[in-house]
Design a protein around this motif. Structure first.
Motif, mmCIF file in Angstrom:
data_model
loop_
_atom_site.group_PDB
_atom_site.id
_atom_site.type_symbol
_atom_site.label_atom_id
_atom_site.label_comp_id
_atom_site.label_asym_id
_atom_site.label_seq_id
_atom_site.Cartn_x
_atom_site.Cartn_y
_atom_site.Cartn_z
ATOM 1 N N TYR B 252 0.844 -1.194 0.000
ATOM 2 C CA TYR B 252 0.000 0.000 0.000
ATOM 3 C C TYR B 252 0.881 1.247 0.000
ATOM 4 O O TYR B 252 2.092 1.158 0.240
ATOM 5 C CB TYR B 252 -0.939 0.010 1.211
ATOM 6 N N THR B 253 0.263 2.400 -0.273
ATOM 7 C CA THR B 253 1.025 3.650 -0.286
ATOM 8 C C THR B 253 0.406 4.651 0.676
ATOM 9 O O THR B 253 -0.809 4.804 0.720
ATOM 10 C CB THR B 253 1.038 4.250 -1.704
ATOM 11 N N ASP B 287 -5.833 -2.450 -4.330
ATOM 12 C CA ASP B 287 -7.043 -2.558 -5.159
ATOM 13 C C ASP B 287 -7.565 -1.183 -5.580
ATOM 14 O O ASP B 287 -8.665 -1.064 -6.097
ATOM 15 C CB ASP B 287 -8.121 -3.350 -4.427
ATOM 16 N N GLY B 288 -6.800 -0.124 -5.338
ATOM 17 C CA GLY B 288 -7.193 1.198 -5.801
ATOM 18 C C GLY B 288 -8.005 1.991 -4.799
ATOM 19 O O GLY B 288 -8.375 3.135 -5.066
ATOM 20 N N GLY B 289 -8.301 1.409 -3.665
ATOM 21 C CA GLY B 289 -9.059 2.128 -2.641
ATOM 22 C C GLY B 289 -8.251 3.295 -2.103
ATOM 23 O O GLY B 289 -7.033 3.214 -1.973
ATOM 24 N N GLU B 290 -8.923 4.404 -1.805
ATOM 25 C CA GLU B 290 -8.213 5.563 -1.289
ATOM 26 C C GLU B 290 -8.943 6.053 -0.047
ATOM 27 O O GLU B 290 -10.176 6.091 -0.030
ATOM 28 C CB GLU B 290 -8.159 6.654 -2.340
#
Ligand code: HEM
Lengths: 321, 537
Positions: B252-253, B287-290
């Motif tokens: 994750y970032t 998965d692109g969740g922010e």
């Protein structure tokens, strides 16, 4: 505002200490004035009740036991004065502690001075509360001596002005962890006191020599049993302190256990009292030997709070000094 | 109550089923198996458990007296510097790794072997006891620790026994009738609790020892506006567990949008003390969740199977160095290490390429700079109210090329010459944000562009954690039941005498039971009442 409240609180601490000191003197006078004559009436009811019931054999001898235990010692004038003063001192003490909390707008246990203040209040509270269960007023001199000393040292050496909580201490676990630790200390302090009495009493029973007041105390066996029951409660609280501390450490530092000096000593104390409980269940270790363990365990608690806090390096640098 | 206790348990003498076992060590022929059995019995005795417990407490002490490598590696280095003679001796004794040392491990491993050896047979016996009938009524009650008798006159013995049976049953005893007597037992939970407690201790040890090996922890500095991605190469330092595999990392970032600190303003005794740290971050998962969240001390961010903790913070001035022609040779935030509570900080800049010579700079940062009477600078507040940075500049060999790992916070000046600073012709550079100063000898220029904050985060993954907590709670539950549930046997017997029926009551406690006496008396009283007997009080 903060400073006024804090200084009123400090006046409260001085007053409570003064009242406790007089109570301590009264407790000591009580011990000094007790005479061995009374010992006859307090011959171990724990055992004698059983004997009279079964040996008496004839009609039902169904006396209630337990409640009359130790009562004769309570008749002294001095002990009543001492108890009243202790209650008075305690109310002042509580007021001072609460005021300190109001002044700081948080729980009053964030540095060594405040922790001493609150912990001693809880210890005296445990002492007073335990009287409803058993008459342990003969421990008054020991306990108040300890509390007066602790309060004196705290105000003279540890006093710091009110400061807000540093972020690391802003946690509900601080409240739980510290409160339960103080509660445990109260029970373990009384347990250690009883263990001291047990050792003195056992020596007196063996040699017939010893301080006169011991004659008015329960016999060594019963002192040991009372100590055990208090220590077991203290041990449960200490276990809880350990676990709550680990949970808090996990939240604050990301690891629940890291052998930080303070953690080490909490562990040592826990292990010592686990040892005590085992000793009580090990043949050859009942009596004086296990009493010594209880005393050593309590000494470790005091050491943990004083020497470890002040001189050992670690993450728990909360003394505020 | 066939409970298997170590033979030197204070209650053991009352365990008839143990007599045999206790006699065993005295048997004359001690062959190899005999010795083993003897050794095993010694190891699983109460006395050994006690000894090992006390030894464990004692062995934990040294680790609190000297710094530990695991908790305080710098302290160990310092200790070596301060006590050069003593250090090698203590180090050979593994005192700086007390809690992983051979001797400490030996003690707790022995203790746990003893514990398992003690708990297993007891569990078996307890299991059997749970399914067996309460023991036979003893012939004589006088030898019991608590007993009493009641003359019941012409009461019917069978009825009295039936009444006692129902009375005891009502008090949650397990009851069994033997002729004209009732045998009752309660408090099995006490032993259950004790076994749960000791087993949970083993559980904790296993969870810590094995579960902990699958975890990891890593540290990283993140500057405001910058990001951190959870892959191995990105960490400043990383401590994998024994069984760690890189696939355990969830990439994750985290982006540090803002880091704000609230300071005490009113209370003059604590003026400038930080009262709140708040790191606002944006987290992006694979998965692109922010997701926007904030990390505070005591409030870690749980993400991707890890916990992200806010450990420290400081300033990372953005420094740009240009060469003589005005081309940028270096431009980035440089994390400075705080030295005191006013966040006076020190930092180092190393520029191996891009200039005519290798360039090194040592800097001091004063967030709220004031000038002391001596002329020296100091910081009077940790917030950046009047930031000033000073730089001493060196040229020469940075010693970055010889392959040795060097700290980014240390500048090795043995092969360098100071060109600006106390020992150089040109004065120390003094900059405030926005300033640019020319370097001596036309080397180029230095700019102090801006002053973002940085945070240091600690990323943890510890799959054992929940297990440890679970076992700890089981331990408390076991402790409470084993310490506070009384465990006793009661007997009621109706004896026919010339004068009528005499009722006998007896009690036997296992472990601590201070209320046994009262319980026997109470039983006799209630029983008498039920039978309609007049009771003297
Ligand atoms: C890690 C080591 C150990 C610790 C921390 C520990 C702790 C305790 C504690 C706190 C108690 C009182 C609570 C209870 O009854 O559940 C206890 C009781 C007991 N332990 Fe342990 N124990 C340990 C190892 C052992 C070992 C190795 C044995 C076997 C020799 C043992 C045998 C017992 C027994 C028989 C009792 C019951 C005592 C009684 O009847 O009052 N324990 N232990």
């Amino acid at each position: 505002m903060t400073e006024e409240l804090a200084s009123i609180s400090l006046v409260g601490v001085y007053s409570a200490t003064a009242v406790y000191t007089i109570a301590f003197i009264a407790f000591t006078l009580d011990l000094a004035k007790r005479t061995a004559e009374r010992s006859a009436t307090v011959a171990n009811p724990y055992v004698s009740a059983s004997a009279s019931a079964s040996v008496g054999g004839g009609t039902a001898v169904l006396e209630r036991t337990g409640t009359t235990v130790d009562a004769p010692a309570g008749r002294s004038k001095w002990v009543r004065i001492a108890m009243s003063l202790t209650v008075l001192g305690w109310l002042l003490h509580i007021a001072a502690t609460v005021l300190r909390g109001i002044a700081a707008e948080r729980v009053p246990w964030a540095n060594m001075f405040e922790f001493s203040l609150t912990a001693t209040a809880i210890i005296v509270g445990v002492f007073l509360g335990v009287q409803f269960w058993q008459d342990l007023r003969y421990l008054g001199a020991y306990l108040l001596g300890f509390v007066v000393l602790a309060l004196g040292i705290a105000t003279v050496n540890f006093y710091v002005d009110v400061a807000p909580l540093v972020p690391a201490l802003q946690s509900a676990w601080l409240v739980i962890h510290v409160f339960v630790a103080a509660l445990a200390t109260g029970f373990l302090a009384l347990g250690a006191g009883l263990s001291v009495m047990q050792i003195l009493q056992a020596r007196r029973e063996a040699s017939g020599k010893g301080a006169r007041f011991l004659g008015t105390l329960p016999d060594a066996h019963r002192l040991e049993m009372l100590a055990y029951r208090l220590i077991v409660v203290g041990f449960v609280f200490w276990t809880f302190t350990l676990i709550a501390g680990a949970i808090w450490a996990e939240r604050a530092w990301g690891r629940y256990w890291g052998w930080d000096t303070k953690e080490v000593w909490t562990f040592i104390i826990w292990t010592l009292f686990a040892g005590y409980i085992h000793a009580r269940a090990t043949r050859g270790w009942r009596g004086t030997r296990s009493s010594w363990l209880a005393i050593i365990g309590f000494a470790a608690i005091v050491f943990n709070f004083t020497v470890v806090n002040l001189f050992f390096k670690g993450l728990h640098a909360y003394s505020g000094l | 109550m066939a409970s298997f206790r170590p033979s030197d348990h204070v209650d053991a003498e009352r365990d008839a089923d143990l007599d045999e076992r206790r006699a065993a060590p005295n048997q004359p022929k001690l062959d190899f198996v005999g010795y083993l059995r003897f050794a095993w019995r010694q190891l699983t005795s109460m006395r050994t458990a006690l000894l090992l417990l006390l030894l464990l407490a004692f062995a934990a002490v040294p680790g609190s007296l000297v710094p530990q490598r695991s908790a305080d590696p710098n302290g160990v280095v310092q200790y070596e510097r301060d006590n050069p003679q003593l250090f090698p001796i203590l180090d050979a004794l593994q005192v700086f790794d007390t809690y992983t040392s051979v001797w400490f491990s030996a003690i707790y491993l022995l203790l746990f072997v003893s514990l398992i050896g003690c708990v297993l047979p007891r569990t078996k016996h307890h299991w059997q006891a749970l399914r067996s009938r309460p023991p036979k009524t003893p012939a004589r009650f006088e030898r019991l620790p608590a007993s009493t008798t009641v003359d019941a006159g012409d009461t019917d013995a069978a009825k009295a026994i039936e009444e006692a049976r129902s009375l005891l049953k009502g008090q949650r005893y397990r009851v069994e009738q033997y002729g004209d007597s009732v045998s009752a037992e309660r408090g099995y939970l006490r032993e259950t609790g004790n076994l749960v407690f000791h087993t949970a201790l083993v559980g904790i040890l296993i969870a810590v020892g094995i579960g902990g090996g699958f975890g990891y922890s890593g540290q990283k500095i993140v500057v405001e506006g910058r990001s951190f991605t959870n892959v191995l190469g990105n960490y400043d330092s990383f401590n994998p567990g024994r069984f760690f595999a890189e696939t355990a990392l969830d990439p994750y970032t985290l982006t540090l949008d803002d880091f704000s600190v609230a300071y005490e303003e009113e209370n003059l005794d604590a003026y400038g003390q930080p009262i709140d740290f708040d790191a606002s971050v944006t987290a992006r998962t694979r998965d692109g969740g922010e997701q926007q969240s904030s990390i505070k001390v005591n409030e870690p961010l749980r993400i991707g199977g890890t916990d992200v903790f806010l450990l420290g913070n400081g300033y990372a001035p953005v420094i740009t160095v240009r060469d003589g022609a005005g081309d940028v040779a270096f431009s980035q935030p440089v994390p400075f290490l705080p030295q005191d509570s006013q966040l006076t900080s020190v930092g180092v800049v190393k520029i191996p390429d891009g200039l005519d010579e290798q360039l090194g700079m040592r800097g001091f940062l004063y967030p709220t700079a004031i000038e002391l009477e001596s002329g020296a600078l100091a910081s009077s507040h940790p917030e950046d109210r009047a930031p000033t940075m000073t730089l001493e500049v060196y040229t020469g060999d940075l010693k970055l090329d010889d392959g040795q790992a060097t700290s980014v916070y240390a500048l090795d000046i043995t092969d360098m010459v100071q060109i600006a600073g106390r020992n150089a012709p040109a004065e120390t550079l003094v900059l405030t944000p926005g300033d640019t100063i020319e370097l001596p000898d036309g080397l180029g220029s230095v700019s102090f562009d801006s002053l973002p904050r940085y945070i240091s985060i600690d990323v943890h993954r510890d799959p054992s954690q929940l297990w440890v907590l679970l076992f700890a709670l089981l331990m408390v539950a076991g402790l409470l039941t084993s310490l506070f549930v009384p465990r006793r046997r009661m007997w009621v017997k109706a004896v026919q005498t010339d004068a009528g029926v005499r009722l006998e009551y007896g009690g036997l406690a296992r472990g601590e039971d201070p209320n046994l006496e009262t319980a026997v008396q109470e039983l006799a009283r209630e029983h008498s009442q039920r039978l309609g007997l007049k009771v003297d009080r």
